[in-house]
Motif scaffolding. Structure first.
Motif, short mmCIF file in Angstrom:
data_model
loop_
_atom_site.label_atom_id
_atom_site.label_comp_id
_atom_site.label_asym_id
_atom_site.label_seq_id
_atom_site.Cartn_x
_atom_site.Cartn_y
_atom_site.Cartn_z
N GLN A 47 72.53 -28.82 20.59
CA GLN A 47 72.69 -29.15 19.13
C GLN A 47 72.91 -27.63 18.53
O GLN A 47 72.42 -26.68 18.72
CB GLN A 47 71.55 -29.59 18.49
N ASN A 49 73.14 -25.77 14.72
CA ASN A 49 72.59 -25.88 13.34
C ASN A 49 73.19 -24.61 12.35
O ASN A 49 73.47 -23.63 12.91
CB ASN A 49 71.18 -25.66 13.05
N ARG A 59 61.88 -20.24 5.70
CA ARG A 59 61.66 -21.45 6.21
C ARG A 59 60.99 -21.27 7.40
O ARG A 59 61.22 -20.42 8.44
CB ARG A 59 63.25 -21.70 6.71
N HIS A 62 58.16 -23.19 12.01
CA HIS A 62 58.33 -24.54 12.50
C HIS A 62 58.71 -24.85 14.19
O HIS A 62 58.58 -23.69 14.83
CB HIS A 62 59.73 -25.12 12.20
N LYS A 71 65.45 -21.74 20.77
CA LYS A 71 66.61 -21.61 19.83
C LYS A 71 66.97 -20.18 19.78
O LYS A 71 66.33 -19.11 20.06
CB LYS A 71 65.87 -21.40 18.33
N HIS A 118 59.03 -20.73 14.63
CA HIS A 118 59.98 -20.01 14.38
C HIS A 118 60.05 -20.04 12.94
O HIS A 118 59.80 -21.03 12.24
CB HIS A 118 61.09 -20.25 15.01
N PHE A 120 62.13 -17.67 9.30
CA PHE A 120 62.56 -16.44 8.86
C PHE A 120 62.65 -16.43 7.31
O PHE A 120 62.38 -17.45 6.47
CB PHE A 120 64.47 -16.40 9.29
N TYR A 131 72.03 -21.36 14.59
CA TYR A 131 71.51 -21.42 15.75
C TYR A 131 71.66 -22.71 16.61
O TYR A 131 72.14 -23.70 16.06
CB TYR A 131 70.00 -21.09 15.36
N TYR A 137 66.79 -32.58 17.38
CA TYR A 137 65.81 -32.78 16.30
C TYR A 137 65.01 -33.86 16.25
O TYR A 137 65.67 -35.17 16.62
CB TYR A 137 66.73 -32.75 14.99
N GLU A 142 57.86 -32.77 14.72
CA GLU A 142 57.95 -31.35 13.95
C GLU A 142 56.70 -31.00 13.47
O GLU A 142 55.78 -31.75 12.96
CB GLU A 142 58.98 -31.53 12.55
N LYS A 168 57.12 -28.97 2.64
CA LYS A 168 56.61 -28.89 4.04
C LYS A 168 55.79 -27.53 4.37
O LYS A 168 54.73 -27.57 4.92
CB LYS A 168 57.74 -29.32 5.08
C1 LIG Z 1 66.13 -29.09 11.53
C2 LIG Z 1 66.88 -30.13 11.14
C3 LIG Z 1 66.92 -30.53 9.91
N1 LIG Z 1 67.63 -31.74 9.48
C4 LIG Z 1 67.50 -32.38 8.08
C5 LIG Z 1 66.06 -32.55 7.73
C6 LIG Z 1 66.11 -32.51 6.31
O1 LIG Z 1 66.78 -33.62 5.41
C7 LIG Z 1 67.01 -31.30 6.16
C8 LIG Z 1 66.34 -29.85 5.84
O2 LIG Z 1 65.70 -29.89 7.03
P1 LIG Z 1 64.25 -28.62 6.89
O3 LIG Z 1 63.92 -28.41 5.46
O4 LIG Z 1 63.33 -29.17 8.05
O5 LIG Z 1 65.06 -27.60 7.35
P2 LIG Z 1 64.45 -26.18 7.59
O6 LIG Z 1 63.45 -25.79 6.91
O7 LIG Z 1 65.85 -25.14 7.84
O8 LIG Z 1 64.14 -26.41 9.15
C9 LIG Z 1 64.35 -25.53 10.18
O9 LIG Z 1 63.77 -24.26 9.93
C10 LIG Z 1 63.30 -23.50 10.74
C11 LIG Z 1 64.00 -22.06 10.74
C12 LIG Z 1 63.38 -23.86 12.39
O10 LIG Z 1 63.23 -22.96 13.21
C13 LIG Z 1 63.79 -25.05 12.80
O11 LIG Z 1 65.04 -25.09 13.31
C14 LIG Z 1 63.88 -26.14 11.40
O12 LIG Z 1 62.59 -26.73 11.43
O13 LIG Z 1 68.05 -31.31 7.22
C15 LIG Z 1 68.47 -32.34 10.54
O14 LIG Z 1 69.12 -33.42 10.18
N2 LIG Z 1 68.70 -31.73 11.86
C16 LIG Z 1 67.82 -30.68 12.05
O15 LIG Z 1 67.94 -30.13 13.29
#
Ligand SMILES: Cc1cn([C@H]2C[C@H](O)[C@@H](COP(=O)(O)OP(=O)(O)O[C@H]3O[C@H](C)C(=O)[C@H](O)[C@H]3O)O2)c(=O)[nH]c1=O
Length: 182
Positions: A47, A49, A59, A62, A71, A118, A120, A131, A137, A142, A168
């Motif tokens: 995948q 992202n 963020r 996680h 990653k 992880h 940032f 990444y 996912y 999670e 979250k």
């Molecule tokens: C991670 C992910 C999210 N989503 C959807 C779910 C939510 O509706 C939306 C935002 O998700 P989230 O707020 O969890 O996104 P991040 O806060 O950037 O999450 C990431 O943040 C840190 C940096 C990490 O290392 C992980 O890769 C990941 O947890 O995207 C998806 O559809 N697929 C995915 O792989």
């Protein structure tokens, strides 16, 4: 491509060879053969992202407790401080963290294997974060560790702006209470 172990040796800083000329630059952002040689074994990614965040967004931290994801992270616009926390209970560096500034200027990447939390923090006005992950996912799997857990004590910089976190991420668990990798 140059791979440099961090203070947690499984976490690598990857630096591509950048070819600049009057037009701009070119570099291989991923080369399977070179990456596998750097890591020491074959790594499959399933995948890609891309997230965009404004300054002060944090963020993390996680991980997926099942279907853990390795990653390979980089920044193509702006700059972030990227952080990996070792949450492998049997690891000599359990609970320890490493950080690396990733930016469109330095072209650096960080390899964060499965077994790490992880996250940032965005340092620039905006940052585009790209990444690759080694598993899909899986939201039910999670987990989130508190970015400000005093037991980890990550040295986040003071940006003179309030950090912006998702709901979250505002409610991450302390490492002592979190599910970790055995
Ligand atoms: C991670 C992910 C999210 N989503 C959807 C779910 C939510 O509706 C939306 C935002 O998700 P989230 O707020 O969890 O996104 P991040 O806060 O950037 O999450 C990431 O943040 C840190 C940096 C990490 O290392 C992980 O890769 C990941 O947890 O995207 C998806 O559809 N697929 C995915 O792989």
């Amino acid at each position: 491509m140059k791979a440099t172990p961090t203070a947690i040796p499984d976490v690598l800083v990857i630096e591509p060879r950048v070819f600049g000329d009057a037009r701009g630059f070119f570099f291989e952002s991923f080369n399977q053969k070179a990456f596998d040689e750097a890591v020491g074994h074959h790594v499959d990614f399933v995948q890609d992202n891309h997230s965009r965040s404004v300054k002060g967004v944090l963020r993390g931290l996680h991980y997926q407790i099942q279907q853990p994801q390795g990653k390979l992270v980089r920044v193509v616009r702006g700059a972030v401080l990227d952080v990996a926390v070792d949450i492998r209970r049997k690891s000599p560096t359990f609970g320890k963290w490493v950080s690396q500034e990733l930016s469109e200027e330095n072209h650096k990447q960080l390899w964060v294997p499965a077994g790490f939390a992880h996250g940032f923090l965005v340092l620039s006005e905006s940052a585009d974060f790209l990444y690759k992950t080694t598993d899909y996912y899986a939201p039910a799997n999670e987990r989130c560790i508190a970015w400000n857990d005093p037991a980890i004590a990550i040295g986040w910089p003071d940006l003179q702006v309030d950090f912006m976190l998702s709901v979250k991420d505002q409610t991450g668990k302390l490492l002592a209470d979190a599910e970790v990798f055995e």
